[in-house]
Design a protein around this motif. Structure first.
Motif, mmCIF file in Angstrom:
data_model
loop_
_atom_site.group_PDB
_atom_site.id
_atom_site.type_symbol
_atom_site.label_atom_id
_atom_site.label_comp_id
_atom_site.label_asym_id
_atom_site.label_seq_id
_atom_site.Cartn_x
_atom_site.Cartn_y
_atom_site.Cartn_z
ATOM 1 N N THR A 191 0.825 -1.202 0.000
ATOM 2 C CA THR A 191 0.000 0.000 0.000
ATOM 3 C C THR A 191 0.866 1.262 0.000
ATOM 4 O O THR A 191 2.038 1.246 0.374
ATOM 5 C CB THR A 191 -0.927 0.030 1.216
ATOM 6 N N PHE A 192 0.245 2.361 -0.375
ATOM 7 C CA PHE A 192 0.926 3.650 -0.397
ATOM 8 C C PHE A 192 1.374 4.037 1.012
ATOM 9 O O PHE A 192 2.467 4.573 1.212
ATOM 10 C CB PHE A 192 -0.029 4.701 -0.971
ATOM 11 N N THR A 193 0.519 3.747 2.014
ATOM 12 C CA THR A 193 0.876 4.127 3.377
ATOM 13 C C THR A 193 1.985 3.247 3.939
ATOM 14 O O THR A 193 2.813 3.716 4.727
ATOM 15 C CB THR A 193 -0.348 4.084 4.303
ATOM 16 N N HIS A 194 2.029 1.981 3.572
ATOM 17 C CA HIS A 194 3.146 1.163 4.034
ATOM 18 C C HIS A 194 4.456 1.668 3.442
ATOM 19 O O HIS A 194 5.495 1.682 4.114
ATOM 20 C CB HIS A 194 2.954 -0.314 3.694
ATOM 21 N N PHE A 195 4.419 2.104 2.204
ATOM 22 C CA PHE A 195 5.624 2.654 1.569
ATOM 23 C C PHE A 195 6.133 3.871 2.327
ATOM 24 O O PHE A 195 7.318 3.972 2.648
ATOM 25 C CB PHE A 195 5.330 3.007 0.113
ATOM 26 N N SER A 196 5.246 4.816 2.632
ATOM 27 C CA SER A 196 5.694 6.041 3.303
ATOM 28 C C SER A 196 6.167 5.753 4.717
ATOM 29 O O SER A 196 7.118 6.368 5.212
ATOM 30 C CB SER A 196 4.581 7.098 3.301
ATOM 31 N N SER A 197 5.524 4.806 5.389
ATOM 32 C CA SER A 197 5.924 4.456 6.743
ATOM 33 C C SER A 197 7.252 3.710 6.748
ATOM 34 O O SER A 197 8.165 4.020 7.525
ATOM 35 C CB SER A 197 4.841 3.585 7.394
ATOM 36 N N ASP A 198 7.372 2.733 5.863
ATOM 37 C CA ASP A 198 8.551 1.874 5.853
ATOM 38 C C ASP A 198 9.796 2.589 5.346
ATOM 39 O O ASP A 198 10.896 2.386 5.863
ATOM 40 C CB ASP A 198 8.253 0.646 4.982
ATOM 41 N N HIS A 199 9.645 3.444 4.325
ATOM 42 C CA HIS A 199 10.803 4.081 3.709
ATOM 43 C C HIS A 199 11.177 5.419 4.341
ATOM 44 O O HIS A 199 12.338 5.822 4.281
ATOM 45 C CB HIS A 199 10.552 4.277 2.208
ATOM 46 N N PHE A 200 10.199 6.110 4.936
ATOM 47 C CA PHE A 200 10.468 7.460 5.437
ATOM 48 C C PHE A 200 10.049 7.639 6.899
ATOM 49 O O PHE A 200 10.088 8.753 7.399
ATOM 50 C CB PHE A 200 9.761 8.490 4.551
ATOM 51 N N ASP A 201 9.653 6.547 7.541
ATOM 52 C CA ASP A 201 9.235 6.574 8.944
ATOM 53 C C ASP A 201 8.102 7.572 9.185
ATOM 54 O O ASP A 201 7.992 8.164 10.261
ATOM 55 C CB ASP A 201 10.424 6.903 9.860
ATOM 56 N N ALA A 202 7.264 7.764 8.184
ATOM 57 C CA ALA A 202 6.119 8.655 8.341
ATOM 58 C C ALA A 202 5.070 8.008 9.237
ATOM 59 O O ALA A 202 4.939 6.775 9.300
ATOM 60 C CB ALA A 202 5.506 8.977 6.979
ATOM 61 N N GLN A 203 4.326 8.827 9.942
ATOM 62 C CA GLN A 203 3.119 8.381 10.628
ATOM 63 C C GLN A 203 2.038 8.292 9.543
ATOM 64 O O GLN A 203 1.578 9.313 9.032
ATOM 65 C CB GLN A 203 2.727 9.373 11.714
ATOM 66 N N SER A 204 1.666 7.072 9.173
ATOM 67 C CA SER A 204 0.846 6.868 7.980
ATOM 68 C C SER A 204 -0.425 6.093 8.297
ATOM 69 O O SER A 204 -0.413 5.180 9.127
ATOM 70 C CB SER A 204 1.645 6.089 6.916
ATOM 71 N N CYS A 205 -1.486 6.455 7.620
ATOM 72 C CA CYS A 205 -2.762 5.763 7.810
ATOM 73 C C CYS A 205 -3.597 5.877 6.545
ATOM 74 O O CYS A 205 -3.642 6.930 5.906
ATOM 75 C CB CYS A 205 -3.531 6.356 8.985
#
Length: 320
Positions: A191-205
């Motif tokens: 998912t798009f949110t897993h990408f942002s969380s996994d690659h950039f440590d974003a708080q994603s939902c």
């Protein structure tokens, strides 16, 4: 930039690719990708995306309204924002996707699919996220969707698996945004949110807001709490506090369609968060049988028509 959505739906390139208002500078990066930088930024960056699936239009209309408010100066940004309309070609066609589901492609998984407009778009969006989030500490990413089916909890959030806990302020915002349930993944995904969380440590939902409807047929009043919380987030003020605590679930198992023999034992009217008791037969796929393993489990995203190899549903269990 005015008419961002109209421009995207028309497939046009803006006459000017950058400009500024009294409160912010904007830059058109690509089709459906707009960066806004306030003249005085005081809060962490935010990615707001919608339209990864082209038939999920309510969040697209909501994002467009917020961007227009920012352009008119009615909403004064206090944080850098990257606004993304994920799949413009599918939005124009009014279809979930044209070739393959783009929300299974992120994290480089697009390379596993036959080349298409969606694989190329997933690659572009990954580069845009890298450009915006690299070197940034603790950005937020809210990817807004609507569900295919109805739901006992029409407003809910799906959180990608991550090694570190989610910030309390991030989870509190979900409560104040009117979300009724929070679902936590335990395994990585495309998912798009897993990408942002996994690659950039974003708080994603991933925010799921109601049921998919064509443009112009959405009742955005259903999501007034969410829009108000987004407006507060963009303008750097606390959202109105709500006392209702969302229910919490985690993924217990995944139902995967492996072949044309797959059979989902749920009706087309089965809603998200429908409860099933221990031992209930959920699906069959040749010799593979899926049953409820806990005392009670709840189905999410049941879809028997996905391509072989993809998720046909998630089974959830409640957590404290």
């Amino acid at each position: 930039m005015q008419d961002f959505l109209a421009l995207t739906l028309a497939g046009d390139t803006p006459a000017a690719r950058c400009g500024e208002t009294a409160h912010c500078r904007w830059m058109w990066w690509d089709e459906g990708v707009l960066q806004l930088i306030p003249h005085r930024a005081s809060d962490r960056p935010l990615v707001l995306s919608a339209g990864i699936h082209g038939n999920e239009t309510a969040p697209v209309e909501m994002l467009d309204e917020l961007l227009n408010e920012a352009h008119r100066g009615e909403l004064v940004l206090t944080r850098p924002v990257l606004a993304i309309l994920g799949n413009p070609a599918a939005l124009r066609a009014g279809k979930r996707y044209l070739s393959d589901d783009m929300n299974r492609m992120f994290g480089g998984r697009w390379q596993r699919f036959p080349e298409s407009g969606e694989t190329r778009r997933a690659c572009v969006l990954e580069h845009c996220m890298e450009r915006f989030l690299s070197g940034v500490d603790a950005a937020w990413h809210l990817d807004m969707h609507t569900a295919i089916r109805g739901s006992y909890y029409p407003r809910f959030g799906v959180f990608p698996a991550r090694a570190t806990p989610y910030e309390a302020s991030f989870l509190d915002w979900m409560r104040d945004a009117g979300l009724q349930a929070l679902v936590f993944h335990r395994a990585p995904g495309g998912t798009f949110t897993h990408f942002s969380s996994d690659h950039f440590d974003a708080q994603s939902c991933t925010l799921e807001l109601g049921k998919a409807q064509p443009f112009g047929q959405n009742d955005l009043t259903q999501f007034a709490l969410t829009k108000a919380a987004l407006r507060a987030l963009l303008s750097g003020v606390p959202a109105a506090r709500r006392d209702e605590t969302p229910l919490r679930f985690e993924v217990a198992s995944q139902i995967t369609r492996q072949s044309e023999a797959f059979k989902l034992h749920m009706s087309a009217q089965t809603q998200n968060f429908t409860a099933f008791t221990c031992g209930t037969l959920l699906a069959e796929d040749g010799d593979t049988v899926y049953r409820v393993e806990n005392d009670t489990e709840y189905v999410l995203f049941p879809n028997p028509t996905v391509a072989p190899g993809l998720r046909a549903g998630l089974m959830l269990k409640t957590i404290a």
